[in-house]
Design a protein around this motif. Structure first.
Motif, PDB file in Angstrom:
ATOM      1  N   THR A  37       0.842  -1.193   0.000  1.00 13.51           N
ATOM      2  CA  THR A  37       0.000   0.000   0.000  1.00 13.51           C
ATOM      3  C   THR A  37       0.876   1.241   0.000  1.00 13.51           C
ATOM      4  O   THR A  37       1.776   1.379   0.826  1.00 13.51           O
ATOM      5  CB  THR A  37      -0.917   0.009   1.230  1.00 13.51           C
ATOM      6  N   GLY A  38       0.608   2.158  -0.911  1.00 12.51           N
ATOM      7  CA  GLY A  38       1.383   3.386  -0.986  1.00 12.51           C
ATOM      8  C   GLY A  38       2.681   3.239  -1.749  1.00 12.51           C
ATOM      9  O   GLY A  38       3.475   4.189  -1.808  1.00 12.51           O
ATOM     10  N   ALA A  39       2.945   2.071  -2.333  1.00 16.38           N
ATOM     11  CA  ALA A  39       4.203   1.886  -3.054  1.00 16.38           C
ATOM     12  C   ALA A  39       4.209   2.678  -4.359  1.00 16.38           C
ATOM     13  O   ALA A  39       5.275   3.127  -4.805  1.00 16.38           O
ATOM     14  CB  ALA A  39       4.437   0.400  -3.336  1.00 16.38           C
ATOM     15  N   GLY A  40       3.052   2.855  -4.997  1.00 20.94           N
ATOM     16  CA  GLY A  40       3.018   3.623  -6.240  1.00 20.94           C
ATOM     17  C   GLY A  40       2.447   2.866  -7.416  1.00 20.94           C
ATOM     18  O   GLY A  40       2.808   3.161  -8.563  1.00 20.94           O
ATOM     19  N   LYS A  41       1.554   1.894  -7.155  1.00 21.82           N
ATOM     20  CA  LYS A  41       0.950   1.161  -8.276  1.00 21.82           C
ATOM     21  C   LYS A  41       0.147   2.113  -9.164  1.00 21.82           C
ATOM     22  O   LYS A  41       0.303   2.116 -10.384  1.00 21.82           O
ATOM     23  CB  LYS A  41       0.040   0.045  -7.729  1.00 21.82           C
ATOM     24  N   THR A  42      -0.695   2.911  -8.542  1.00 19.52           N
ATOM     25  CA  THR A  42      -1.498   3.851  -9.324  1.00 19.52           C
ATOM     26  C   THR A  42      -0.624   4.941  -9.940  1.00 19.52           C
ATOM     27  O   THR A  42      -0.965   5.504 -10.979  1.00 19.52           O
ATOM     28  CB  THR A  42      -2.588   4.481  -8.437  1.00 19.52           C
ATOM     29  N   SER A  43       0.534   5.221  -9.329  1.00 18.31           N
ATOM     30  CA  SER A  43       1.425   6.238  -9.892  1.00 18.31           C
ATOM     31  C   SER A  43       1.983   5.811 -11.243  1.00 18.31           C
ATOM     32  O   SER A  43       2.335   6.662 -12.071  1.00 18.31           O
ATOM     33  CB  SER A  43       2.574   6.533  -8.917  1.00 18.31           C
ATOM     34  N   VAL A  44       2.113   4.482 -11.468  1.00 18.38           N
ATOM     35  CA  VAL A  44       2.519   4.019 -12.803  1.00 18.38           C
ATOM     36  C   VAL A  44       1.473   4.432 -13.838  1.00 18.38           C
ATOM     37  O   VAL A  44       1.798   4.911 -14.927  1.00 18.38           O
ATOM     38  CB  VAL A  44       2.731   2.496 -12.795  1.00 18.38           C
ATOM     39  N   LEU A  45       0.188   4.275 -13.480  1.00 21.06           N
ATOM     40  CA  LEU A  45      -0.878   4.692 -14.393  1.00 21.06           C
ATOM     41  C   LEU A  45      -0.888   6.217 -14.549  1.00 21.06           C
ATOM     42  O   LEU A  45      -1.141   6.731 -15.643  1.00 21.06           O
ATOM     43  CB  LEU A  45      -2.230   4.206 -13.873  1.00 21.06           C
ATOM     44  N   ASP A  46      -0.611   6.928 -13.450  1.00 21.19           N
ATOM     45  CA  ASP A  46      -0.525   8.390 -13.529  1.00 21.19           C
ATOM     46  C   ASP A  46       0.566   8.812 -14.507  1.00 21.19           C
ATOM     47  O   ASP A  46       0.407   9.780 -15.261  1.00 21.19           O
ATOM     48  CB  ASP A  46      -0.231   8.984 -12.150  1.00 21.19           C
ATOM     49  N   ALA A  47       1.702   8.093 -14.496  1.00 23.21           N
ATOM     50  CA  ALA A  47       2.803   8.440 -15.390  1.00 23.21           C
ATOM     51  C   ALA A  47       2.396   8.263 -16.844  1.00 23.21           C
ATOM     52  O   ALA A  47       2.745   9.078 -17.713  1.00 23.21           O
ATOM     53  CB  ALA A  47       4.030   7.592 -15.055  1.00 23.21           C
ATOM     54  N   VAL A  48       1.659   7.180 -17.147  1.00 25.23           N
ATOM     55  CA  VAL A  48       1.189   6.974 -18.516  1.00 25.23           C
ATOM     56  C   VAL A  48       0.269   8.123 -18.938  1.00 25.23           C
ATOM     57  O   VAL A  48       0.402   8.701 -20.019  1.00 25.23           O
ATOM     58  CB  VAL A  48       0.458   5.620 -18.628  1.00 25.23           C
ATOM     59  N   CYS A  49      -0.681   8.456 -18.066  1.00 26.21           N
ATOM     60  CA  CYS A  49      -1.628   9.537 -18.378  1.00 26.21           C
ATOM     61  C   CYS A  49      -0.906  10.879 -18.520  1.00 26.21           C
ATOM     62  O   CYS A  49      -1.210  11.673 -19.410  1.00 26.21           O
ATOM     63  CB  CYS A  49      -2.690   9.606 -17.280  1.00 26.21           C
ATOM     64  N   PHE A  50       0.081  11.133 -17.649  1.00 20.79           N
ATOM     65  CA  PHE A  50       0.816  12.395 -17.724  1.00 20.79           C
ATOM     66  C   PHE A  50       1.630  12.475 -19.013  1.00 20.79           C
ATOM     67  O   PHE A  50       1.709  13.534 -19.643  1.00 20.79           O
ATOM     68  CB  PHE A  50       1.742  12.529 -16.511  1.00 20.79           C
TER      69      PHE A  50
END
Length: 1007
Positions: A37-50
């Motif tokens: 939890t909080g490792a950054g799984k969703t942040s990988v998707l954020d990077a794609v979107c960004f």
């Protein structure tokens, strides 16, 4: 769109550079994204979107900057994405705005956002654009969807769709409006509403103008204006359907015009008679008045003739006085000229005597004019020579002032140089002392960063350990509850099946109880019932079976809820064990306290280093400034001494020369003024002497001329002639009196000689007062009649003018009223007015409802498989109980769930966690299909499903995985983002995101 490779640097939780090879993950078609939890799984998707759109949707993009807190301050955030869209291989390199340390000095400076878009062609990468706006246009054009649409279609955030499933129509409307281009329909609603207001105002203004004109007609005529019937609310109908309106005002005004015309004709006839009577009365009055005036004029002339006879002697005496005055006028100017010359000669003599006295000490008493002129020239020449030396006196004053200022400056510079010399002796030692202290403090503070990281890591592990112990107890209790719920559900299932079998066994007896003699049997149709079956034991009714089934379903629901709680606690415990392990809480608390103590000690050292550095910088700056100022002051002091010596020599020379030039006078200027005054006095004395001699000669000539002229005019002396000349005012009075007597005599003679006046005086008195009274009475009658005609004509003309205005305004109102009726009807339909719109739906809501129907149809294709055919979503336009009290136009976006097992409709809020997950996943997938088709965008080759699998039991999970497997058709890659441990075994391809104290990392594991 298919993702190939993602490179993340200093972005979100990723401190360094992390690479994700999507091509390796897509080989299996289905891959798992997991981690703590909080490792950054969703942040990988954020990077794609960004990388694609330059922004991160939702609160994560707005809450803080995208630069990683774990990255070094000088390492800039960057995302590099390689993807294929519509057959074009693109590489997008994008950096957000961030604050970097300044290259010189302290503080930070802002780095602007940047982007580079390249395309792979002909064996190499070719640049397409580096402008942010051009990149956004290119990506949106290729993908065919906005950032919100892409996030909903490609990322499938399940938490949002669960809320979408349970929320009301207003919340669903907000989501659908972000995804579908319905703004044009909302604009149509607003335009129609505004058009209704505009046409209503226009029609009402034109109505008011017509009624205002009618009010003015009523005020003019004194009649009462008829009240037009107000139109009802406009409908989608022709104006002929409306009640009678302001049309009645036109006939009313026409009727009033006829009445005023009749009044005008009557008053015109009365005026004609009054005009004839007035003309006759005026003629008689004028004749009587003229005859009386002639009689008066003749009698007045007789009186004036008698008075003129006594003024003959007076006129003769006045004429003699005027003749004597005319002879004296030829001598008087010469007498006056001689008197003027005498005055001027006396004044010139007195002035010459005064000027002689003023220069008595400069020349002899009886010196002639040329001696005076020579003495004047000598003094003017000397004054001119002295005036040339005024510049020396000005320069002496300036040099004296500059010398005094230099003396004060020298004293100040000498004192400042002494102070600076003292400071230069002490400052170098101070700088060396501070430099030594700074180096010592920096050595002590070098480990502060590591100590802070150790404190944060110890605190995180301590919190995880505390939560781990608590969750362990919760998990044990949940497992006990789950075992009890399983037993209860099994017992309820056995009871249900037992009752069903018993009822089936006794069904013949149950049917026999319903047999009636003479009526056909419901099974065989016979009317004879010779041997009806009898029950072999206690009868089981349909109500007993329904109660048992309900008890089983309730026990099964409790079992599923207990299993969900067990799975949730177990997943949470797995994550806590990854963070805290099995270490006891006491040991972790002690480690945290030790790390905190070490950090405080190093923080004190770091604070000391900052103070040492600040003091050292100030001391070094002070030393440099003191050295520069000392050199400047020394040079200025030397220059001041040299300049003082030069000025002293110059002032001595100027003083000696000026003393010689002024002589006995107090100053050079005083000597010049004395010489100039003496020259002026001499010049004035010479001029005064010339003027006195000239005035005496002119006086003698003027007196002789005056005496000769007096003798020629018949007078003894010039003085006698001057006395015989009266003033001009007296002469004018004499001439006016003579002229008045002559004029009066001529006028009287003309009146007495007129025969018409003589005849009038001999006739009787005409009595003019009587005829004047008769004319006044006729004049009053005529004025009254004229006023009546004028008033009638003005009212007729004004009414004609107002009728024209009224007709034009009524004609202008008719089309405006029709336009308002049409606009109001359309606005009511588009706005969901229940009077004309039985669905009570706005136009934009109607369009969104059609889109929602498409979404539901696409979702049901997958929901049926995932729920084993039990559940179907259905769109409804009916408003819920909570929505029925709201204003019209908000319905049309309802969702209900149809339970195929019971045949009943259910509110989505009543679904269990697992049922909500599969329903929201079906909605998400259906919405992805509809949005992609609606936007005309590219096919999504890489798809992500974010969280929610922990709520599913084993059977439901199998169904969901089958659906996800079906998404891989056509080569699509599906990424599942989840904590569920069971998925790690089901899905062989993994993208693992791990968090550490120095930032998160990613690992790709592909079979």
């Amino acid at each position: 769109m298919r993702l190939h490779r993602l490179e993340i640097t200093a972005f979100g939780p990723f401190a360094g550079t992390q690479v994700v090879d999507f091509d390796a993950l897509a080989g299996a078609g289905l891959f798992l994204v997991h981690g703590q939890t909080g490792a950054g799984k969703t942040s990988v998707l954020d990077a794609v979107c960004f990388a694609l759109y330059g922004q991160v949707p939702g609160p994560r993009g707005a809450a803080r900057g995208l630069h990683s807190d774990h990255a070094p301050p000088g390492l800039g955030p960057e995302v590099v994405l390689e993807t294929t869209v519509r057959g074009r291989r693109l590489r997008i390199t994008r950096s957000p705005e961030w604050e970097r340390p300044k290259k010189r000095g302290s503080g930070t400076t802002r780095e602007n956002a940047r982007v580079v878009v390249q395309e792979y062609e002909h064996g190499g990468w070719t640049g397409r654009t580096t402008r942010i706006d051009e990149a956004a246009h290119l990506i949106e054009h290729l993908l065919g969807m906005t950032v919100h649409q892409f996030w909903q279609v490609a990322m499938l955030p399940q938490g949002e769709f669960a809320a979408f499933l349970r929320s009301g129509a207003d919340k669903r409307r907000e989501v659908l409006e972000r995804l579908f281009a319905t703004e044009v329909f909302a604009q149509v609603e607003r335009w129609l509403a505004e058009r209704r207001r505009q046409t209503g105002r226009a029609a009402e203004e034109l109505r008011a103008e017509a009624e205002s004109t009618a009010d003015r007609i009523a005020e003019l005529t004194g009649a009462r204006r008829p009240e037009p019937a107000k139109a009802s609310r406009p409908r989608l109908a022709e104006p002929a359907d409306e009640p009678a309106d302001i049309e009645v005002l036109g006939p009313w005004a026409t009727e009033l015009a006829g009445q005023l015309a009749a009044v005008h004709d009557e008053t015109a006839a009365v005026l004609a008679g009054a005009e004839a009577a007035l003309a006759a009365a005026r003629t008689a009055a004028d004749r009587a008045k003229a005859l009386a005036d002639m009689r008066r004029r003749y009698a007045d002339a007789l009186r004036r003739r008698d008075a003129l006879a006594g003024h003959a002697a007076e006129r003769s005496e006045l004429a003699g006085r005027l003749e004597t005055a005319a002879r004296a006028d030829r001598v008087v100017p010469l007498v006056r000229a001689a008197a003027d010359r005498a005055g001027r000669a006396d004044r010139a003599a007195r002035r010459a005597a005064g000027r002689r006295a003023a220069v008595a000490g400069l020349v002899p008493a009886q010196a002639p004019e040329d001696v005076l002129a020579k003495a004047e020239r000598l003094r003017r020449d000397e004054a001119a020579a002295l005036a040339g030396r005024r510049a020396e006196e000005v320069r002496l004053r300036a040099a004296t002032a500059e010398l005094a200022a230099l003396a004060a400056e020298r004293d100040g510079l000498a004192a400042e140089r002494a102070e600076l010399s003292a400071a230069l002796e002490t400052l170098p030692g101070r700088v060396a002392e501070l430099r030594t202290g700074l180096e010592s403090a920096r050595l002590g503070a070098a480990g502060l960063g590591g100590a802070e990281g150790a404190v944060a890591d110890a605190a995180r592990r301590l919190d995880a350990a505390v939560r781990r112990d608590r969750v362990t107890g919760l998990l044990a209790a949940a497992e006990d509850e789950h075992r009890a719920a399983v037993d209860a559900a099994q017992e309820a299932r056995d009871r249900q099946q037992e009752l069903r079998r018993a009822r089936l066994d006794g069904m013949a007896a149950e049917l026999a109880r319903g047999l009636v003699a003479g009526e056909p049997c419901r099974v065989c149709g016979g009317t004879d019932h010779p041997a009806p079956a009898a029950p072999s034991g206690p009868a089981v009714t349909a109500a007993d079976e329904r109660r048992a089934t309900a008890a089983y379903e309730q026990a099964q629901a409790s079992r599923e809820q207990a299993a969900s709680r067990v799975q949730g606690h177990r997943a949470e415990l797995d994550g806590l064990l990854e963070n805290a392990g099995e270490t006891p809480v006491e040991a972790l608390a002690a480690a945290h306290a030790a790390a905190e103590t070490a950090r405080e000690e190093l923080a004190e050292a770091a604070a000391g280093a900052e103070r040492w550095a600040a003091e050292l910088a100030r001391a070094e700056a002070e030393l440099t400034a003191a050295r520069d100022r000392h050199d400047t002051v020394a040079g200025a002091l030397t220059a001041a001494v040299t300049r003082s010596d030069e000025l002293a020599a110059e002032t001595d020379r100027l003083r000696a020369g000026l003393a010689e030039a002024r002589g006995e006078d107090p100053s050079l200027e005083a000597r010049i003024r004395r010489l100039e005054r003496a020259a002026d006095d001499l010049a004035e004395a010479a001029a005064a002497q010339r003027d006195a001699e000239t005035a005496a000669g002119e006086l003698a000539a003027a007196r002789a001329t005056a005496e000769e002229a007096a003798a020629e005019a018949g007078f003894g002396t010039a003085a006698e002639a001057a006395a015989a000349a009266p003033p001009e005012a007296e002469r004018a009075a004499l001439r006016d009196r003579i002229r008045a007597l002559d004029t009066e005599e001529a006028a009287v003679r003309a009146v007495l000689d007129d025969p018409e006046l003589a005849a009038a005086a001999a006739g009787p008195d005409p009595e003019p007062g009587v005829y004047a009274a008769r004319a006044g009475a006729a004049e009053a009658a005529h004025t009254t009649a004229r006023s009546a005609v004028d008033r009638a004509r003005r009212r007729v003309d004004r009414l004609a003018e107002l009728r024209g205005v009224l007709d034009r305004r009524i004609a202008a109102w008719r089309p405006a009223a029709h336009r308002h009726a049409v606009a109001a009807g359309l606005a009511a339909v588009a706005g969901g007015d229940p009077a004309v719109n039985r669905e009570r739906m706005r136009l934009s809501a109607y369009v969104l409802a059609a889109r929602l129907e498409q979404v539901v149809a696409a979702a049901n294709e997958r929901l049926g498989r995932m729920s084993s055919g039990r559940y179907v979503l259905r769109h409804t336009v009916d408003r819920t109980a909570t929505e029925k009290g709201r204003r019209h136009g908000t319905g049309g976006l309802g969702l209900i769930v149809v339970d195929g097992w019971t045949g009943r409709e259910r509110d989505p809020a009543t679904l269990s966690g697992g049922e909500s997950f599969i329903s929201s996943l079906a909605l998400a997938l259906g919405l992805a299909d509809v949005v992609t088709a609606e936007a005309g965008g590219a096919e999504i080759g890489t798809l992500f499903v974010d969280e929610g699998f922990g709520t599913l039991d084993e059977d439901a999970l199998d169904e969901v995985m089958d659906v996800l497997d079906g998404l891989r058709d056509g080569g699509r890659a599906v990424g599942v983002v989840s904590h569920v441990a069971e998925l790690r075994a089901r899905i062989p391809a993994h993208l693992r995101v791990a968090k550490t104290r120095t930032g998160s990392t990613v690992t790709v594991a592909a079979p």
